[in-house]
Every structure is written in structure tokens, then in C-alpha cells.
Motif scaffolding. Structure first.
Motif, PDB file in Angstrom:
ATOM      1  N   TYR A   1      23.529 -42.321 -83.804  1.00 56.03           N
ATOM      2  CA  TYR A   1      25.320 -42.893 -84.307  1.00 56.03           C
ATOM      3  C   TYR A   1      25.600 -42.170 -81.948  1.00 56.03           C
ATOM      4  CZ  TYR A   1      25.172 -42.962 -89.292  1.00 56.03           C
ATOM      5  OH  TYR A   1      25.454 -43.569 -90.207  1.00 56.03           O
ATOM      6  N   PHE A   2      27.294 -41.793 -81.711  1.00 52.82           N
ATOM      7  CA  PHE A   2      27.333 -40.937 -81.394  1.00 52.82           C
ATOM      8  C   PHE A   2      27.830 -40.068 -81.701  1.00 52.82           C
ATOM      9  CE2 PHE A   2      31.245 -40.548 -78.182  1.00 52.82           C
ATOM     10  CZ  PHE A   2      31.452 -40.768 -76.600  1.00 52.82           C
ATOM     11  N   ILE A   3      28.464 -39.101 -81.516  1.00 50.78           N
ATOM     12  CA  ILE A   3      29.023 -37.835 -81.507  1.00 50.78           C
ATOM     13  C   ILE A   3      29.678 -37.200 -80.111  1.00 50.78           C
ATOM     14  CG2 ILE A   3      27.386 -36.512 -81.420  1.00 50.78           C
ATOM     15  CD1 ILE A   3      28.649 -35.046 -84.193  1.00 50.78           C
ATOM     16  N   LYS A   4      30.960 -37.033 -81.293  1.00 53.07           N
ATOM     17  CA  LYS A   4      31.779 -36.620 -79.683  1.00 53.07           C
ATOM     18  C   LYS A   4      32.365 -35.285 -80.210  1.00 53.07           C
ATOM     19  CE  LYS A   4      35.220 -39.246 -78.058  1.00 53.07           C
ATOM     20  NZ  LYS A   4      36.128 -40.504 -77.513  1.00 53.07           N
ATOM     21  N   ARG A   5      32.307 -34.289 -79.532  1.00 53.42           N
ATOM     22  CA  ARG A   5      33.345 -33.098 -79.670  1.00 53.42           C
ATOM     23  C   ARG A   5      34.416 -32.168 -78.759  1.00 53.42           C
ATOM     24  NH1 ARG A   5      32.517 -27.729 -77.439  1.00 53.42           N
ATOM     25  NH2 ARG A   5      30.941 -28.702 -76.008  1.00 53.42           N
ATOM     26  N   PHE A   6      35.163 -32.637 -79.363  1.00 52.16           N
ATOM     27  CA  PHE A   6      36.458 -32.409 -78.808  1.00 52.16           C
ATOM     28  C   PHE A   6      36.601 -31.030 -77.688  1.00 52.16           C
ATOM     29  CE2 PHE A   6      37.493 -35.550 -81.841  1.00 52.16           C
ATOM     30  CZ  PHE A   6      37.948 -36.693 -81.455  1.00 52.16           C
ATOM     31  N   LEU A   7      36.948 -30.916 -76.692  1.00 52.87           N
ATOM     32  CA  LEU A   7      37.391 -29.695 -76.242  1.00 52.87           C
ATOM     33  C   LEU A   7      38.769 -28.825 -76.719  1.00 52.87           C
ATOM     34  CD1 LEU A   7      36.023 -30.213 -72.813  1.00 52.87           C
ATOM     35  CD2 LEU A   7      34.737 -29.452 -74.718  1.00 52.87           C
ATOM     36  N   GLU A   8      39.764 -29.070 -77.048  1.00 52.26           N
ATOM     37  CA  GLU A   8      40.842 -29.025 -77.570  1.00 52.26           C
ATOM     38  C   GLU A   8      41.249 -30.367 -78.292  1.00 52.26           C
ATOM     39  OE1 GLU A   8      44.550 -30.386 -74.288  1.00 52.26           O
ATOM     40  OE2 GLU A   8      42.737 -28.533 -73.469  1.00 52.26           O
ATOM     41  N   PRO A   9      42.079 -29.888 -78.895  1.00 42.59           N
ATOM     42  CA  PRO A   9      42.714 -28.198 -79.828  1.00 42.59           C
ATOM     43  C   PRO A   9      41.609 -27.875 -80.816  1.00 42.59           C
ATOM     44  CG  PRO A   9      43.177 -29.267 -81.304  1.00 42.59           C
ATOM     45  CD  PRO A   9      42.776 -30.561 -80.213  1.00 42.59           C
ATOM     46  N   LYS A  10      41.763 -26.393 -80.363  1.00 34.74           N
ATOM     47  CA  LYS A  10      40.742 -25.501 -81.460  1.00 34.74           C
ATOM     48  C   LYS A  10      42.241 -24.287 -82.232  1.00 34.74           C
ATOM     49  CE  LYS A  10      36.861 -25.477 -78.774  1.00 34.74           C
ATOM     50  NZ  LYS A  10      35.783 -25.799 -78.704  1.00 34.74           N
ATOM     51  N   ARG A  11      40.811 -25.067 -83.574  1.00 40.70           N
ATOM     52  CA  ARG A  11      41.191 -23.777 -85.030  1.00 40.70           C
ATOM     53  C   ARG A  11      41.729 -22.425 -83.752  1.00 40.70           C
ATOM     54  NH1 ARG A  11      42.183 -26.587 -89.268  1.00 40.70           N
ATOM     55  NH2 ARG A  11      41.371 -24.627 -90.181  1.00 40.70           N
ATOM     56  N   PRO A  12      42.269 -21.394 -85.248  1.00 43.83           N
ATOM     57  CA  PRO A  12      41.942 -20.190 -85.017  1.00 43.83           C
ATOM     58  C   PRO A  12      40.693 -19.914 -85.669  1.00 43.83           C
ATOM     59  CG  PRO A  12      43.927 -20.414 -85.225  1.00 43.83           C
ATOM     60  CD  PRO A  12      42.850 -21.524 -85.665  1.00 43.83           C
ATOM     61  N   LYS A  13      40.197 -18.219 -84.620  1.00 42.36           N
ATOM     62  CA  LYS A  13      38.642 -18.428 -85.190  1.00 42.36           C
ATOM     63  C   LYS A  13      39.155 -16.861 -86.451  1.00 42.36           C
ATOM     64  CE  LYS A  13      35.946 -18.304 -80.606  1.00 42.36           C
ATOM     65  NZ  LYS A  13      35.494 -17.108 -79.922  1.00 42.36           N
ATOM     66  N   GLU A  14      38.214 -17.047 -87.299  1.00 44.19           N
ATOM     67  CA  GLU A  14      38.143 -15.724 -88.112  1.00 44.19           C
ATOM     68  C   GLU A  14      38.480 -14.722 -87.729  1.00 44.19           C
ATOM     69  OE1 GLU A  14      38.571 -16.183 -91.600  1.00 44.19           O
ATOM     70  OE2 GLU A  14      38.900 -18.831 -91.506  1.00 44.19           O
ATOM     71  N   GLY A  15      38.817 -14.194 -87.994  1.00 41.85           N
ATOM     72  CA  GLY A  15      38.997 -12.588 -87.623  1.00 41.85           C
ATOM     73  C   GLY A  15      40.343 -12.051 -86.195  1.00 41.85           C
TER      74      GLY A  15
END
Length: 329
Positions: free
Chosen positions: A36-50
């Protein structure tokens, strides 16, 4: 995402890189014996827990993420793998978020080495352009704009030494339903291949409405790409302008290669018109360039054409965003 890491069962087997990736980092992965080819988006980012961010800030970020998810899943649902004719679309097989980060996965496609499509024989160029046109036509038939058509989002394959080269269309991250693009602050693309109405929208022109961004945006880009596949360059334009669209908006005429037959010149000139409504449908593209004779470059301007112009020169151009390159998969 790191070499050797496992994300949702996808084992990362190459060093992640941002090379040509714009707003993402990508790598190759294996799961269940498949590549497979996997891509990690740099944005948008979900809010961190806490997170200590304010409630309003978290709410705004969640709204942005919800819209991003909605658009990605909407396009994925429209571009089902079992749609007739979808064989040359490299579609997502998975989309998810892990922690704060979004990921998208497609099957890994290995392109064939072909540095100069314009050097192919006319029949081979015709097949290449026809497979590309059919894929774009399939998108338009279901009301979807690719949104980032350019050569680096086309993988060219040849399945045997005597087989034709065919076009695999990739990267639907920026796709949207015709007339319903993301907001100007979120939409991305390539300034070299972007249509005039897209340029105005991105630049915040108050007269540029979302409804102006239709499938005609892709037609403009496809006209430029076809010229490049046929001749080796995009149409020429004055150095005063940063892109073909800027030249067209200023009332300048793009310099279509005079070696092309009159009907092909007419097609490409119409496809790169300032007025989106004046651009022909993909059916006209297929009807013209599906004929190998239309892909012949003539040694001199064909008879019946008197307005010869200098052949276009290569132009690097500027990019709003650069997506992953031809050899990435």
C-alpha cells in the motif's frame, strides 16, 4: 509515522518523506501481504485529549475536521471501486484518524519509466490521452471535480513490452462536488494548471463564487496537460504572467504549438478559454484525440492555418501546492 511503525495494521516499510507531498507525509506499507501507499495529512489536526486550548478554539478545530472528513468520505462514496470504468482511478481503500492525525491509504501502483510521453508514436499518445480522458469523464459524469489535475497526478503504466501506455489518475484529496469547493482558505491545487476561476477564488476575488468552480476547472487543466503530452510543453505565454490562467485573465492568447492539426489546436484553445461555459465537454476531447491522426505533429503548419505562433517554451511556473511525484508509488 516512522519506518517500522504499525498504524491500524499497516506496517511502514519505507522511510516517510514529504518529497513532493505538499501538506502530507507519505510512505509505503504492507498489511496482510498486500502493498500500500499511506499518506499522513499534516492538517487539519484534531484537538489533543486534555488540551488546554479554549473551548472556542477546540470547537473551531473540530468543525474544520468534520468538514474535512465529510468531503473525503463523500468523494470516497461517489468513487466506488465497482463503478464501471473506474479501473484507471487509483482510489482510496482506507481513511481514518489515529490520535490527532488523519491518514489515507491506496494500493501501491508502480509506474513504468516514461520521461517523454510526447515522443511516443501517435497511436500510443492517443491511447494514453484517451485513458486519461475517460477517467476524467467518469468523474465529471458523477459530478466530481478532481481539483488538482497535473502530470504528477497521473501514473503511466505499460503492462508489457508491446502494450500501450495507459494513464492511472491518482490523488483525489482535493476533489469536490462540482460547484461546491472547499473555502478559499482550504482549497489547494497547482498554479500552473489551475483555471482562471480557480485562481480568482484562491486569491480572494469577491466576485469569484464557489458555484463558479465546476468540472470546467478540470477541462482547463486537461487542455494544458494534453498539449504537454502531445508536444513536450504546456502552451506558451508571456513572461509577464506567472501562469497560463493569469495570461488568459489578462486577455492574452496562449501559444498553442503550430505543429498540431487545426482541429486539435481549436480543441485546446477552447479547453483553455477564459469563460468556463465555452470549454467543451470531455466527450469532445475523446472524439478528437481518440483518433491517432490527431496526435501527429506536422513539420510545418497544416494547410488552412495562417496564424502561426512561436512554439511554446518550457516554463517551470509557481505552485500553490506540489503533490506527490510520478515515481512515488
Amino acid at each position: 509515522m516512522k519506518l517500522g511503525a504499525v498504524i491500524r495494521g499497516y506496517h511502514i516499510v519505507s522511510e516517510p518523506t514529504n518529497d513532493g507531498g505538499g501538506k502530507c507525509v507519505w510512505a509505503f506499507a504492507v498489511r496482510g501481504g498486500r502493498h500500500y501507499f499511506i499518506k499522513r495529512f499534516l492538517e487539519p489536526k484534531r484537538p489533543k485529549e486534555g488540551s488546554t486550548a479554549s473551548a472556542a478554539s477546540k470547537a473551531a478545530r473540530l468543525r474544520e475536521c468534520a468538514e474535512f472528513e465529510r468531503r473525503q468520505r463523500d468523494i470516497m462514496s461517489r468513487l466506488a471501486h465497482d463503478v464501471t470504468g473506474a479501473g484507471n482511478l487509483v482510489l482510496a481503500v482506507d481513511f481514518f484518524h489515529e490520535g490527532t492525525t488523519y491518514y489515507k491509504v491506496t494500493e501501491r501502483i508502480t509506474p513504468s519509466p516514461l520521461n517523454a510521453p510526447h515522443a511516443l508514436p501517435p497511436r500510443d499518445k492517443s491511447v494514453l490521452l484517451k485513458t486519461l480522458g475517460l477517467s476524467v469523464g467518469l468523474l465529471h459524469g458523477i459530478g466530481v471535480v478532481h481539483g488538482d489535475l497535473k502530470p504528477s497526478n497521473v501514473l503511466i503504466q505499460q503492462k508489457g513490452p508491446h502494450a500501450f501506455h495507459t494513464a492511472k489518475l491518482i490523488d483525489f484529496d482535493d476533489s469536490y462536488v462540482s460547484g461546491h469547493p472547499p473555502g478559499p482558505e482550504m482549497i489547494t491545487g497547482d498554479s500552473v494548471y489551475g483555471a482562471p476561476e480557480w485562481r480568482r477564488y484562491v486569491q480572494g476575488d469577491p466576485d469569484a463564487r464557489p458555484g463558479h468552480l465546476t468540472t470546467s476547472v478540470d477541462v482547463f487543466a486537461l487542455g494544458l496537460m494534453a498539449h504537454r503530452y502531445l508536444t513536450g510543453t504546456i502552451p506558451g505565454f508571456d513572461d509577464r504572467y506567472d501562469s497560463p490562467a493569469d495570461a488568459v485573465m489578462a486577455g492574452e492568447r496562449l501559444r498553442v504549438d503550430e505543429r498540431l492539426a487545426p482541429r486539435v489546436r481549436g480543441l485546446l484553445e477552447a479547453m483553455t478559454s477564459l469563460d468556463p461555459a465555452a470549454r467543451p465537454p470531455i466527450a469532445a476531447f475523446l472524439a478528437t484525440l481518440g483518433d491517432p491522426e490527431a496526435c501527429v505533429l506536422h513539420a510545418r503548419p497544416p494547410e488552412g492555418r495562417t496564424d502561426a505562433v512561436p512554439p511554446p517554451a518550457p516554463r517551470p511556473g509557481s505552485r500553490v501546492r506540489i503533490n506527490l511525484g510520478d515515481g512515488r508509488r
